[in-house]
Design an enzyme around this catalytic site. Structure first.
Site, PDB file in Angstrom:
ATOM      1  N   THR A  26      -3.619   6.273   2.526  1.00 49.11           N
ATOM      2  CA  THR A  26      -3.780   7.665   2.955  1.00 49.11           C
ATOM      3  C   THR A  26      -4.433   8.484   1.826  1.00 49.11           C
ATOM      4  O   THR A  26      -4.019   9.604   1.523  1.00 49.11           O
ATOM      5  CB  THR A  26      -2.446   8.289   3.422  1.00 49.11           C
ATOM      6  OG1 THR A  26      -1.692   7.323   4.156  1.00 49.11           O
ATOM      7  CG2 THR A  26      -2.695   9.489   4.327  1.00 49.11           C
ATOM      8  N   LYS A  41     -10.556  -0.955   7.136  1.00 50.66           N
ATOM      9  CA  LYS A  41      -9.325  -0.877   7.906  1.00 50.66           C
ATOM     10  C   LYS A  41      -9.736  -0.569   9.347  1.00 50.66           C
ATOM     11  O   LYS A  41     -10.677   0.210   9.562  1.00 50.66           O
ATOM     12  CB  LYS A  41      -8.483   0.257   7.323  1.00 50.66           C
ATOM     13  CG  LYS A  41      -7.266   0.666   8.118  1.00 50.66           C
ATOM     14  CD  LYS A  41      -6.461   1.707   7.326  1.00 50.66           C
ATOM     15  CE  LYS A  41      -5.293   2.253   8.138  1.00 50.66           C
ATOM     16  NZ  LYS A  41      -4.346   3.009   7.322  1.00 50.66           N
ATOM     17  N   GLU A 100       0.885  -1.177   0.000  1.00 50.77           N
ATOM     18  CA  GLU A 100       0.000   0.000   0.000  1.00 50.77           C
ATOM     19  C   GLU A 100       0.916   1.219   0.000  1.00 50.77           C
ATOM     20  O   GLU A 100       1.606   1.481   0.987  1.00 50.77           O
ATOM     21  CB  GLU A 100      -0.879  -0.026   1.261  1.00 50.77           C
ATOM     22  CG  GLU A 100      -1.700   1.230   1.466  1.00 50.77           C
ATOM     23  CD  GLU A 100      -2.295   1.280   2.888  1.00 50.77           C
ATOM     24  OE1 GLU A 100      -2.656   0.229   3.450  1.00 50.77           O
ATOM     25  OE2 GLU A 100      -2.353   2.402   3.439  1.00 50.77           O
ATOM     26  N   ARG A 147       1.350  10.003   1.406  1.00 46.01           N
ATOM     27  CA  ARG A 147       1.924  10.882   2.430  1.00 46.01           C
ATOM     28  C   ARG A 147       3.112  11.635   1.867  1.00 46.01           C
ATOM     29  O   ARG A 147       3.683  12.480   2.553  1.00 46.01           O
ATOM     30  CB  ARG A 147       2.385  10.060   3.626  1.00 46.01           C
ATOM     31  CG  ARG A 147       1.233   9.455   4.376  1.00 46.01           C
ATOM     32  CD  ARG A 147       1.730   8.830   5.639  1.00 46.01           C
ATOM     33  NE  ARG A 147       0.649   8.123   6.278  1.00 46.01           N
ATOM     34  CZ  ARG A 147       0.753   7.521   7.436  1.00 46.01           C
ATOM     35  NH1 ARG A 147       1.906   7.525   8.089  1.00 46.01           N
ATOM     36  NH2 ARG A 147      -0.271   6.899   7.961  1.00 46.01           N
TER      37      ARG A 147
HETATM   38  C1  3PG Z   1      -1.092   3.682   8.335  1.00 41.88           C
HETATM   39  O1  3PG Z   1      -0.963   4.682   7.672  1.00 41.88           O
HETATM   40  O2  3PG Z   1      -1.856   2.779   8.002  1.00 41.88           O
HETATM   41  C2  3PG Z   1      -0.360   3.572   9.627  1.00 41.88           C
HETATM   42  O3  3PG Z   1       0.455   4.670   9.833  1.00 41.88           O
HETATM   43  C3  3PG Z   1       0.472   2.341   9.728  1.00 41.88           C
HETATM   44  O4  3PG Z   1       0.689   2.160  11.067  1.00 41.88           O
HETATM   45  P1  3PG Z   1       2.106   1.733  11.643  1.00 41.88           P
HETATM   46  O5  3PG Z   1       3.121   2.703  11.107  1.00 41.88           O
HETATM   47  O6  3PG Z   1       1.960   1.790  13.151  1.00 41.88           O
HETATM   48  O7  3PG Z   1       2.376   0.343  11.155  1.00 41.88           O
END
Ligand code: 3PG
Length: 321
Positions: free
Chosen positions: A69, A129, A41, A45
């Protein structure tokens, strides 16, 4: 379930990627595949997300590629055009969700309350999710919040790691877990792809939970089977459990009345998930004997034999108890 969600379920892990340099996208995708996780994924960001999706789509098409995101319909469109096959968002944005539904692309929006879940159900979603999983209360919270809903699955993400993934993934309403731990931005930026592969292998082997379940001894006939079982019982106090085609001496030794497979006998390898283990091993070139497959009442595979023997032993996967 949508075919893409089925694929995600088979893998069980979604690496959540923040990529600062799209030139690293294809090597990263290859590192994930080498580590046994053919899924990624790519999160919006960074400004490089769309280009990274496009490069992976072009150069490593065998990976199941999603966009994360995704906060706007415009980002969703860019992700889809670049080759994303699923969309993830941190929260439930009805406009983005409806837009993805209209476009026919699976979306798993972040949900963590009954209200969020009911919004998702209202729009016909099959999976969401669950974010941020650990911080919001972990597996116990998911179990509680999921209890009233029979037809929605969860992808816990946030605070998941190579160890706590096992408790999440063994809950049947969890189809996969997401996380950044195996491919953090620091490792990607440093080009540490071997390390990413090693972390993926650690994650996938923890998730699959392979271990010796029992060994099988080929006996010549029913009389020989009983004799062998009685010997183990006399020497070690193992309880005998008679089945149709074999006797189990404790849970660890199976004496088979007559067998056409396994020159030296058989070895059962336990796993947390036979169907995920099959998908993983098929990617490693293992072929399964589709004939002797055993399933439970829900149609889930509980035992399946390899076509090959290893060291003269027939090998089969069985569901961990
Ligand atoms: C996401 O964007 O799904 C989360 O930031 C992932 O979470 P993690 O960095 O704690 O694995």
């Amino acid at each position: 379930m949508h075919a893409v969600l089925e694929e995600i379920k088979k893998t069980g892990i979604i690496p959540v990627i923040k990529i600062d340099d799209a030139a690293k996208a294809a090597p990263l995708a290859r590192a994930l595949i080498a580590g046994g996780i053919p899924c990624a994924e790519i999160t919006f960001r960074t400004a490089q997300a769309e280009e990274a999706i496009s490069r992976i789509h072009g150069e490593v098409p065998e990976i199941l590629l999603g966009a994360g995101t995704v906060l706007t319909t415009e980002q969703a469109d860019r992700a889809i055009a670049a080759g994303a096959k699923f969309v993830v968002s941190p929260g439930f944005n009805p406009r983005v969700v409806s837009h993805c539904i209209e476009k026919g692309i699976p979306i798993t929006p972040g949900c963590c309350t009954p209200t969020d879940i009911e919004r998702a159900l209202e729009l016909g979603l099959e999976a969401v999710k669950f974010f941020p999983a650990e911080q919001a209360g972990g597996l116990e919270y998911i179990k509680a919040v999921a209890a009233p809903y029979t037809n929605i699955s969860f992808i816990p993400t946030g605070g998941i790691n190579a160890h706590n993934i096992v408790k999440y993934i063994t809950f049947d309403k969890v189809i996969a877990c997401g996380g950044s731990w195996m491919a953090g931005a620091d490792l990607i930026n440093a080009g540490e792809f071997d390390k990413i592969t090693a972390l993926c292998r650690e994650a996938i082997f923890n998730l699959l939970g392979f271990g010796l379940a029992h060994v099988g001894i080929n006996a010549e006939n029913e009389k020989a089977t009983v004799k062998i079982a009685d010997r183990f019982s006399a020497l070690f106090g193992f309880q005998n459990k008679a089945g149709v085609s074999s006797i189990f001496s404790s849970d660890c030794i199976e004496i088979i009345k007559s067998s056409s497979i396994g020159k030296n006998g058989r070895i059962a390898i336990g796993t947390n998930s036979v169907f995920r283990a099959m998908a993983y091993l098929e990617r490693q070139g293992v072929e399964f004997n589709k004939e002797g497959v055993k399933t439970d009442a829900n149609g889930n595979v509980t035992s399946v034999f390899f076509r090959e023997e290893i060291g003269g032993f027939a090998i089969h996967l069985v569901q961990n108890k």
